[in-house]
Design a protein around this motif. Structure first.
Motif, PDB file in Angstrom:
ATOM      1  N   ASP A  97      44.958  44.230  34.540  1.00 46.55           N
ATOM      2  CA  ASP A  97      43.523  44.052  34.291  1.00 46.55           C
ATOM      3  C   ASP A  97      42.721  44.639  35.451  1.00 46.55           C
ATOM      4  O   ASP A  97      42.604  44.016  36.510  1.00 46.55           O
ATOM      5  CB  ASP A  97      43.215  42.551  34.137  1.00 46.55           C
ATOM      6  CG  ASP A  97      41.775  42.299  33.721  1.00 46.55           C
ATOM      7  OD1 ASP A  97      40.950  43.219  33.812  1.00 46.55           O
ATOM      8  OD2 ASP A  97      41.476  41.161  33.312  1.00 46.55           O
ATOM      9  N   PRO A  98      42.136  45.837  35.296  1.00 45.74           N
ATOM     10  CA  PRO A  98      41.376  46.448  36.390  1.00 45.74           C
ATOM     11  C   PRO A  98      40.187  45.607  36.842  1.00 45.74           C
ATOM     12  O   PRO A  98      39.830  45.622  38.032  1.00 45.74           O
ATOM     13  CB  PRO A  98      40.912  47.782  35.808  1.00 45.74           C
ATOM     14  CG  PRO A  98      41.844  48.056  34.681  1.00 45.74           C
ATOM     15  CD  PRO A  98      42.194  46.708  34.121  1.00 45.74           C
ATOM     16  N   ALA A  99      39.575  44.870  35.922  1.00 44.39           N
ATOM     17  CA  ALA A  99      38.400  44.069  36.284  1.00 44.39           C
ATOM     18  C   ALA A  99      38.783  42.960  37.265  1.00 44.39           C
ATOM     19  O   ALA A  99      38.032  42.667  38.211  1.00 44.39           O
ATOM     20  CB  ALA A  99      37.768  43.479  35.031  1.00 44.39           C
ATOM     21  N   ARG A 100      39.923  42.341  37.058  1.00 45.31           N
ATOM     22  CA  ARG A 100      40.371  41.292  37.986  1.00 45.31           C
ATOM     23  C   ARG A 100      40.681  41.875  39.356  1.00 45.31           C
ATOM     24  O   ARG A 100      40.368  41.279  40.392  1.00 45.31           O
ATOM     25  CB  ARG A 100      41.601  40.577  37.429  1.00 45.31           C
ATOM     26  CG  ARG A 100      41.309  39.673  36.243  1.00 45.31           C
ATOM     27  CD  ARG A 100      42.577  38.966  35.791  1.00 45.31           C
ATOM     28  NE  ARG A 100      43.135  38.117  36.848  1.00 45.31           N
ATOM     29  CZ  ARG A 100      44.372  37.640  36.854  1.00 45.31           C
ATOM     30  NH1 ARG A 100      45.209  37.967  35.865  1.00 45.31           N
ATOM     31  NH2 ARG A 100      44.792  36.884  37.830  1.00 45.31           N
ATOM     32  N   ALA A 131      39.349  44.609  40.585  1.00 40.84           N
ATOM     33  CA  ALA A 131      38.060  44.987  41.166  1.00 40.84           C
ATOM     34  C   ALA A 131      37.357  43.775  41.781  1.00 40.84           C
ATOM     35  O   ALA A 131      36.787  43.858  42.875  1.00 40.84           O
ATOM     36  CB  ALA A 131      37.170  45.630  40.100  1.00 40.84           C
ATOM     37  N   ALA A 132      37.398  42.641  41.085  1.00 42.05           N
ATOM     38  CA  ALA A 132      36.750  41.430  41.595  1.00 42.05           C
ATOM     39  C   ALA A 132      37.406  40.975  42.898  1.00 42.05           C
ATOM     40  O   ALA A 132      36.723  40.554  43.848  1.00 42.05           O
ATOM     41  CB  ALA A 132      36.814  40.326  40.554  1.00 42.05           C
ATOM     42  N   ALA A 184      41.889  53.671  35.521  1.00 46.45           N
ATOM     43  CA  ALA A 184      40.926  52.567  35.622  1.00 46.45           C
ATOM     44  C   ALA A 184      41.141  51.767  36.902  1.00 46.45           C
ATOM     45  O   ALA A 184      40.177  51.256  37.496  1.00 46.45           O
ATOM     46  CB  ALA A 184      41.046  51.660  34.408  1.00 46.45           C
ATOM     47  N   ALA A 238      38.546  51.055  40.049  1.00 48.67           N
ATOM     48  CA  ALA A 238      38.268  49.738  40.634  1.00 48.67           C
ATOM     49  C   ALA A 238      38.261  49.806  42.155  1.00 48.67           C
ATOM     50  O   ALA A 238      37.414  49.192  42.815  1.00 48.67           O
ATOM     51  CB  ALA A 238      39.313  48.731  40.158  1.00 48.67           C
TER      52      ALA A 238
END
Length: 394
Positions: A119-122, A124-125, A155, A159
């Motif tokens: 999960d790139p969003a995780r 990144a966060a 992706a 991130a």
């Protein structure tokens, strides 16, 4: 034991079948590994590997399994006590983390769903929170061989770039290389780890570290990089870099495997990258249609993340995938991949990468269907015809 006619079906997601052309190339006398003929051959191999990996600064070849290059990637760029962020969404991701811990690194595990991609969003966060820039590397697996799930590496680079984070991006591409598109330079990967026994169609025994200039700078302790102080000897990039300039190695190389690598790279060039990837995608789709036709479930739950290298099949509750796998081996002389770690007995894995065509795949799928019948795994009868219909139309 009695003689078994015909050939053994090695339908693992690695090691894969070795083509006759590769075996014939390996069946040559060993030459002087300090001589000019050897140097010319090796320099050509480096160029061929750069093409396969997608234009890294250099590709180190080690006489080892790919696991050895997990270690090489870590010890050549990091120091004991450094923090690395590991996205754990499969058996081999977890295993790479265990290597890092054994080497004295501080491993921060981001637990993921094994049935879905990284999960790139995780990530990144988490990188946004790392204001002190303590994370020195991000470790991910491109194609998780244990689950048949492929992640979006471009992706992940985005991130890192979104937060201007200097961490190295390290990727395990052991089962994806030469089976699915992989573009190291374009995707901004700093170290890619792979091995010889899967998409490259060789026997086990060669490990690869494809590296960026940033990773080399970290290794050399450049002006803008911290010193990589991990102990290393056999896997040291410094000695390898020095000798590789002339096409040589700091120790005796596996000459016959390098002969085979020369042949496999020529075969991949002749087929062409786009055609190779399209063939793998076509065979993978046929396999997935067979699985659906049998009424079984693909372990991967994200249709955009299904693997071109192997399909992991989930059996029903209370059924024994390992007993089925052993029955297929005993009755039909076919090796399927076992479930690894917590998936033992719950899944089996069908490899569809390397030197493989439609008829070879259909033979393997026929073996699976016969194995399902003889082992009592609940299934529908339509898998084989679904695969055949797709391949005939494709």
């Amino acid at each position: 034991m009695t003689y078994r006619s015909g050939r053994h079906f090695l339908q693992l997601p690695g090691p894969t079948q070795v083509p006759g052309r590769v075996f014939r190339a390996m069946n040559r006398a060993v030459i002087d590994h300090r001589g000019p003929e050897f140097g010319r051959m090796t320099l050509g191999l480096f160029e061929g590997l750069k093409w396969v990996f997608g234009d890294p600064a250099h590709v180190f070849i080690f006489p080892s399994s790919a696991s050895g290059c997990w270690e090489a990637a870590l010890v050549n760029t990091l120091s004991p006590g450094d923090r690395v962020l590991l996205f754990e969404n499969g058996f081999f991701a977890a295993k790479w983390g265990s290597f890092a811990r054994a080497l004295g690194l501080e491993v921060e595990v981001m637990a993921g769903d094994w049935r879905r991609p990284v999960d790139p969003a995780r990530i990144a966060a988490r990188l946004a929170e790392d204001t002190e820039r303590e994370i020195q590397a991000v470790l991910v697996v491109h194609n998780e061989t244990s689950t048949g799930v492929t992640s979006d590496i471009a992706a992940l680079r985005a991130a890192l770039d979104a937060h201007d984070h200097p961490a190295l991006l390290m990727v395990d591409a052991v089962s994806s290389l030469a089976a699915a598109p992989y573009r190291q330079a374009e995707w901004g990967v700093d170290v890619t780890v792979s091995g010889s026994q899967k998409g490259l169609m060789l026997p086990p025994g060669l490990g690869f570290c494809a590296v960026s200039e940033k990773a080399l700078d970290r290794h050399r302790a450049g002006a803008t990089s911290p010193r990589a102080a991990s102990p290393r000897a056999y896997f040291d990039w410094t000695e390898m870099s020095r000798d590789n300039e002339g096409g040589y190695f700091p120790y005796t190389p596996p000459t016959t495997l390098l002969y085979g690598l020369e042949a496999s790279l020529a075969m991949l060039r002749e087929e062409g990258a786009d055609a190779t990837f399209a063939r793998h995608a076509r065979l993978a789709e046929a396999t997935r249609r067979a699985v659906a036709g049998w009424g079984l479930r693909n372990y991967c739950q994200d249709p955009k993340a299904v693997s071109s290298a192997g399909t992991t099949v989930l059996v029903g509750e209370g059924e024994d995938a390992e007993a089925f796998r052993l029955a297929a081996l005993d009755r039909f002389d076919m090796s399927l991949g076992t479930g690894l770690g917590p998936l033992k007995g719950k899944v089996f894995r069908i490899g569809h990468l390397g030197d493989l065509n439609e008829l070879m795949l259909m033979g393997a799928l026929a073996g699976v269907e016969m194995g399902l019948k003889t082992s009592g795994i609940a299934h529908e009868p339509g898998g084989l015809s679904a695969a055949a219909d797709f391949l005939a139309s494709a």
